[in-house]
Design an enzyme around this catalytic site. Structure first.
Site, PDB file in Angstrom:
ATOM      1  N   SER A 185       0.506  -1.127  -0.007  1.00 21.71           N
ATOM      2  CA  SER A 185      -0.317   0.004   0.148  1.00 21.71           C
ATOM      3  C   SER A 185       0.835   1.185  -0.184  1.00 21.71           C
ATOM      4  CB  SER A 185      -0.868  -0.163   1.043  1.00 21.71           C
ATOM      5  OG  SER A 185      -0.231  -0.227   2.574  1.00 21.71           O
ATOM      6  N   HIS A 213      -5.318  -2.905  -2.960  1.00 22.29           N
ATOM      7  CA  HIS A 213      -5.183  -2.128  -3.861  1.00 22.29           C
ATOM      8  C   HIS A 213      -5.374  -2.485  -4.947  1.00 22.29           C
ATOM      9  CE1 HIS A 213      -4.874   1.153  -0.721  1.00 22.29           C
ATOM     10  NE2 HIS A 213      -4.031  -0.127  -0.228  1.00 22.29           N
ATOM     11  N   LYS A 244     -12.519   1.851  -1.937  1.00 22.91           N
ATOM     12  CA  LYS A 244     -10.609   2.410  -2.600  1.00 22.91           C
ATOM     13  C   LYS A 244     -11.776   2.174  -4.010  1.00 22.91           C
ATOM     14  CE  LYS A 244      -8.216   0.540   0.599  1.00 22.91           C
ATOM     15  NZ  LYS A 244      -7.572   1.910   1.879  1.00 22.91           N
TER      16      LYS A 244
END
Ligand SMILES: Cc1ncc(COP(=O)(O)O)c(C=O)c1O
Length: 401
Positions: A185, A213, A244
């Site tokens: 990350s 991610h 996200k």
């Protein structure tokens, strides 16, 4: 009040180390441009990689979900808070991952932090001698989950498959679990998942993959690291987040149905919390339609082009620009004070890029964590590149501290 004096002392230490963090209040919907303290900023700091957080179809689905199910779930999942929206989302996710996870079932959590803590503490209850094998750059939520599990943890160096193999070979634990981020990350690079899966097979271990991610960003249909690497295995326990790239909130775990059933019975941060708003689950369904469809593919292409534009426009003498496979593009500066200065310099020019310092990253590797989005224009990215080049030349100017 002695304890309050201790708090003040603790804060002084944080200040002395140059590590005080501050909240900023955002007053607009999330996008490439946001309003903060009556200033408009060009933002390179969110994980809204595909620009879906304020997408009209997702916002409309949120409103529709609230109309249909109300604002709150009213109870925890196992009491009465598990709505049709939650069940539908879990069914959809299980179907999407069926090609890679045999007998897949999915479980939806309120946040990724809770998903990781729930998952790892529940897995540690499988027997008295569970051993976790943890990648050294794992996210805090994985680390906290392993700590709370009070199981044995062996940490292997970043992406070092050989060291991991030595640890596995030396282990006598009956239940072994390898735990890794798929996309790191704070660095943006990928874990060697195929190698980890081979070791999991060889040493009869489970492989927990946190794809916070990668989900939405990697793979032809945005299904993340497993799709990107065509990695399928019954040993995989996959975690993806929905706040996200998916632009909403929450997270999910996909694994063999028996593993998910174990979580329903044993995952305390799933069991002892009110189920998230059903409207959120309904909005995530709309977001999944976009991610897996043509619009998602188009947005991923724009994101990749923006990442290329950024690395092509930055020329650095002193700082580092490591290779990154994803939307996370760090610039390694080193000292905590310098990175704070640089972030201030950029902010002064209307560019919002966060300064990341220890303990989030190892000592002496303080960095700018640039996150690029499909919503940025190429000109946005070139402007940031030019500003960073200039910042490196002007770093000694204390005016921006
Ligand atoms: C790798 C990783 N895992 C888990 C999380 C936690 O997810 P969430 O923000 O949904 O709690 C994050 C970020 O917040 C993350 O970067």
């Amino acid at each position: 009040m002695k304890w309050l004096e201790q708090v003040a002392k603790g804060l002084e230490h944080i200040d002395a180390a140059g590590l005080r963090r501050h909240l900023k209040v955002v007053e607009s919907p999330w996008g490439r441009r946001v309003r903060v303290n009556d200033r408009e900023l060009l933002a390179f700091c969110s994980n809204d990689y595909l620009g879906l957080a304020a997408h009209p179809a997702v916002v409309q689905a949120l409103q529709e979900g609230a109309q249909r199910y109300g604002a709150g779930s009213g109870a925890s999942h196992l009491i009465s808070g598990h709505t049709r929206a939650h069940a539908e989302l879990e069914g959809r996710l299980a179907g999407l991952y069926a090609p890679w996870v045999p007998e897949a079932r999915a479980l939806y959590f309120s946040t990724g932090y809770m998903a990781n803590v729930s998952l790892l503490t529940a897995l540690a209850q499988l027997d008295d001698e569970v051993e976790f094998f943890s990648e050294s750059l794992n996210h805090a939520s994985l680390i906290d989950g392993m700590r709370m599990a009070r199981a044995r943890v062996s940490v292997y160096p970043h992406n070092d498959v050989q060291q991991l193999e030595s640890l596995l070979a030396a282990s006598t634990a009956p239940t072994r679990i390898i735990v890794t981020d798929s996309v790191f990350s704070m660095d943006g690079n990928l874990a060697p998942l195929a190698g980890l899966d081979r070791l999991a097979q060889q040493y009869d271990a489970a492989l927990v993959i946190d794809d916070a991610h990668g989900f939405g960003v990697l793979g032809e249909r945005g299904l993340g690291a497993l799709e990107h690497l065509a990695l399928g295995s019954p040993r995989i326990i996959y975690m993806g987040t929905l706040g996200k790239a998916a632009g909403v909130s929450g997270a999910f775990v996909v694994a063999h149905g028996q593993v998910i059933e174990w979580l329903v019975q044993r995952a305390r941060a799933y069991i002892y919390t009110t189920a998230s708003s059903p409207a959120l689950a309904h909005a995530v369904l709309a977001s999944l339609d976009i991610i897996t469809g043509d619009e998602g593919a188009d947005r991923r292409q724009r994101l990749q082009a923006n990442c290329r534009h950024l690395s092509e426009s930055i020329y650095l003498q002193k700082w580092g620009l490591p290779d990154s496979d994803t939307a996370i593009q760090p610039v390694i500066i080193g000292s905590n004070n310098d990175v704070t200065k640089v972030a201030g310099f950029l902010m002064h020019q209307g560019l919002w890029v966060p300064a990341i310092r220890p303990p989030t990253v190892p000592p002496d590797t303080a960095r700018l964590r640039i996150t690029v989005s499909a919503a940025h224009t190429p000109d946005d990215v070139f402007r940031l590149g030019r500003a960073i080049n200039r910042a490196e030349r002007e770093i000694d100017d204390d005016a921006y501290l």
